[in-house]
Design a protein around this motif. Structure first.
Motif, short mmCIF file in Angstrom:
data_model
loop_
_atom_site.label_atom_id
_atom_site.label_comp_id
_atom_site.label_asym_id
_atom_site.label_seq_id
_atom_site.Cartn_x
_atom_site.Cartn_y
_atom_site.Cartn_z
N GLN A 119 0.83 -1.21 0.00
CA GLN A 119 0.00 0.00 0.00
C GLN A 119 0.87 1.26 0.00
O GLN A 119 0.55 2.24 -0.66
N LEU A 120 1.98 1.17 0.74
CA LEU A 120 2.86 2.34 0.85
C LEU A 120 3.57 2.65 -0.46
O LEU A 120 4.02 3.77 -0.67
N ARG A 121 3.68 1.66 -1.33
CA ARG A 121 4.34 1.87 -2.61
C ARG A 121 3.37 2.33 -3.69
O ARG A 121 3.75 2.48 -4.85
N ASP A 122 2.10 2.55 -3.33
CA ASP A 122 1.09 2.98 -4.29
C ASP A 122 1.01 4.51 -4.27
O ASP A 122 0.70 5.11 -3.24
N ARG A 123 1.27 5.11 -5.40
CA ARG A 123 1.24 6.58 -5.49
C ARG A 123 -0.13 7.17 -5.17
O ARG A 123 -0.25 8.36 -4.88
N LEU A 153 12.76 -0.46 3.80
CA LEU A 153 14.05 -1.05 3.43
C LEU A 153 14.44 -0.83 1.97
O LEU A 153 15.53 -0.40 1.69
N HIS A 154 13.53 -1.16 1.06
CA HIS A 154 13.87 -1.02 -0.36
C HIS A 154 13.10 0.12 -1.00
O HIS A 154 12.63 0.01 -2.13
N ASP A 155 12.94 1.20 -0.27
CA ASP A 155 12.13 2.30 -0.77
C ASP A 155 12.78 2.99 -1.96
O ASP A 155 13.93 3.39 -1.90
N ASP A 156 12.02 3.10 -3.04
CA ASP A 156 12.56 3.79 -4.22
C ASP A 156 12.13 5.26 -4.22
O ASP A 156 12.28 5.95 -5.22
N GLY A 157 11.56 5.71 -3.10
CA GLY A 157 11.17 7.12 -3.01
C GLY A 157 9.68 7.33 -2.90
O GLY A 157 9.22 8.35 -2.39
N VAL A 158 8.87 6.35 -3.36
CA VAL A 158 7.41 6.52 -3.30
C VAL A 158 6.92 6.48 -1.86
O VAL A 158 6.14 7.32 -1.42
N THR A 159 7.41 5.50 -1.10
CA THR A 159 7.03 5.39 0.32
C THR A 159 7.40 6.68 1.05
O THR A 159 6.60 7.23 1.80
N TYR A 160 8.61 7.15 0.81
CA TYR A 160 9.09 8.38 1.42
C TYR A 160 8.12 9.54 1.11
O TYR A 160 7.67 10.25 2.01
#
Ligand code: C2E
Ligand code: MG
Ligand code: MG
Ligand code: MG
Length: 280
Positions: A119-123, A153-160
């Protein structure tokens, strides 16, 4: 002869695999059905201030009562939901249900909802959350979203960017199960957390294990120095509750305070009583 034996062994192994795969597939189909037919529900576990016993809010925890298998624990179906592409729908269901329920609670209380790393990786996450707040009328300040270190851990910036957007809306972000993941202190600087939840595996060792006590106490101090609040998870004994109070931990959650329960039970045990206390 040896060849045949090998083949038989292989067949056994393959049968076993396909049995497992079938069981999993059938659980996945059942979960799909459960989601479409409102067979999931949300339980609430109270969070109190250990120093005053004041009710501060609750954590929403999904429950699945399977018509044939009975109750299935989240650890046994969250991963399936994630792999089968059902977690977004499940997560929205829990969020909507929990916000709708908490909108009726006293103003000073909060509802905490767990988010999957997916869910956190969903824009779209911030839009989804905002829409649910609008629909249910719950003020953003009364919603807390719990994330685990594995999501960072493997955040590509979307979670951030999602977490910063949500925080800017007034929503609180809590770091769940602190101490069990890949605990990198740099996460505490990089992400906008308002709260650290100390994992049950440390709290449960109080007061028998001096190292665990030192860790709990130090994490409380660390959180306070960073301007965050702290919750002790998995409080099961009075000694643990007293320790949390003594160290100025702002919240305690665990079976001693209350097990996860349905909305009605929570209202009876914690909200009506609270209103009585306030009124008298
Ligand atoms: P969590 O977010 O760390 O939730 C706390 C878990 O610890 C809950 O298990 C709760 O019932 C249990 N617990 C609380 N106090 C005590 C205690 O004093 N003793 C013991 N032994 N256990 C205690 P539950 O409900 O089985 O959930 C397990 C995990 O499943 C949660 O851990 C969370 O990671 C996940 N989960 C639950 N609901 C959701 C959901 O709606 N969405 C997502 N993404 N994950 C969920
Ligand atoms: Mg949680
Ligand atoms: Mg936790
Ligand atoms: Mg946990």
């Amino acid at each position: 002869e040896a060849k045949r034996e090998g083949r038989n062994k292989y067949r056994l192994f393959a049968d076993e695999l396909s049995l497992k795969a079938q069981a999993r597939r059938s659980l996945e189909l059942d979960l799909r059905h459960a989601l479409a037919h409102d067979q999931l529900s949300v339980y609430y576990q109270p969070q109190v201030d250990p120093r005053s016993s004041t009710f501060e809010g609750a954590e929403a925890l999904v429950r699945w009562f399977h018509p044939e298998r009975g109750s299935i624990a989240p650890i046994d179906f969250i991963a399936i939901a994630e792999e089968a592409g059902l977690i977004a729908k499940l997560g929205e269901f829990v969020l909507r249900e929990a916000c709708r329920e908490a909108a009726n609670w006293p103003e000073a209380t909060r509802i905490a909802v767990n988010l999957s790393p997916i869910q956190l990786r969903d824009r779209q996450l911030p839009n989804i959350v905002r829409a649910i707040l609008n629909q249910t009328g719950l003020p953003a300040e009364r919603l807390e979203l719990e994330v685990t270190e594995s999501a960072l851990l493997h955040d590509d910036g979307v979670t951030y960017s999602n977490l910063h957007t949500l925080q800017a809306c007034g929503i609180r972000i809590a770091l769940d199960d602190f101490g069990t993941g890949y605990s990198s202190l740099s996460y505490l600087r990089r992400f906008p957390f308002s709260k650290i939840k100390i994992d049950r595996s440390f709290v449960s060792q109080v007061p028998h294990d001096a190292d665990s006590m030192a860790i709990v106490e130090t994490v409380i101090t660390l959180a306070h120095r960073l301007g965050m609040t702290v919750t002790a998870e998995g409080v099961e004994t009075h000694a643990q509750l007293h320790f949390a109070a003594l160290k100025d931990c702002q919240q305690a959650q665990g079976y001693l305070v209350g097990k996860p329960m349905d909305a009605e039970e929570l209202r009876l045990q914690f909200l009506e009583e609270k209103q009585l206390k306030v009124g008298t």
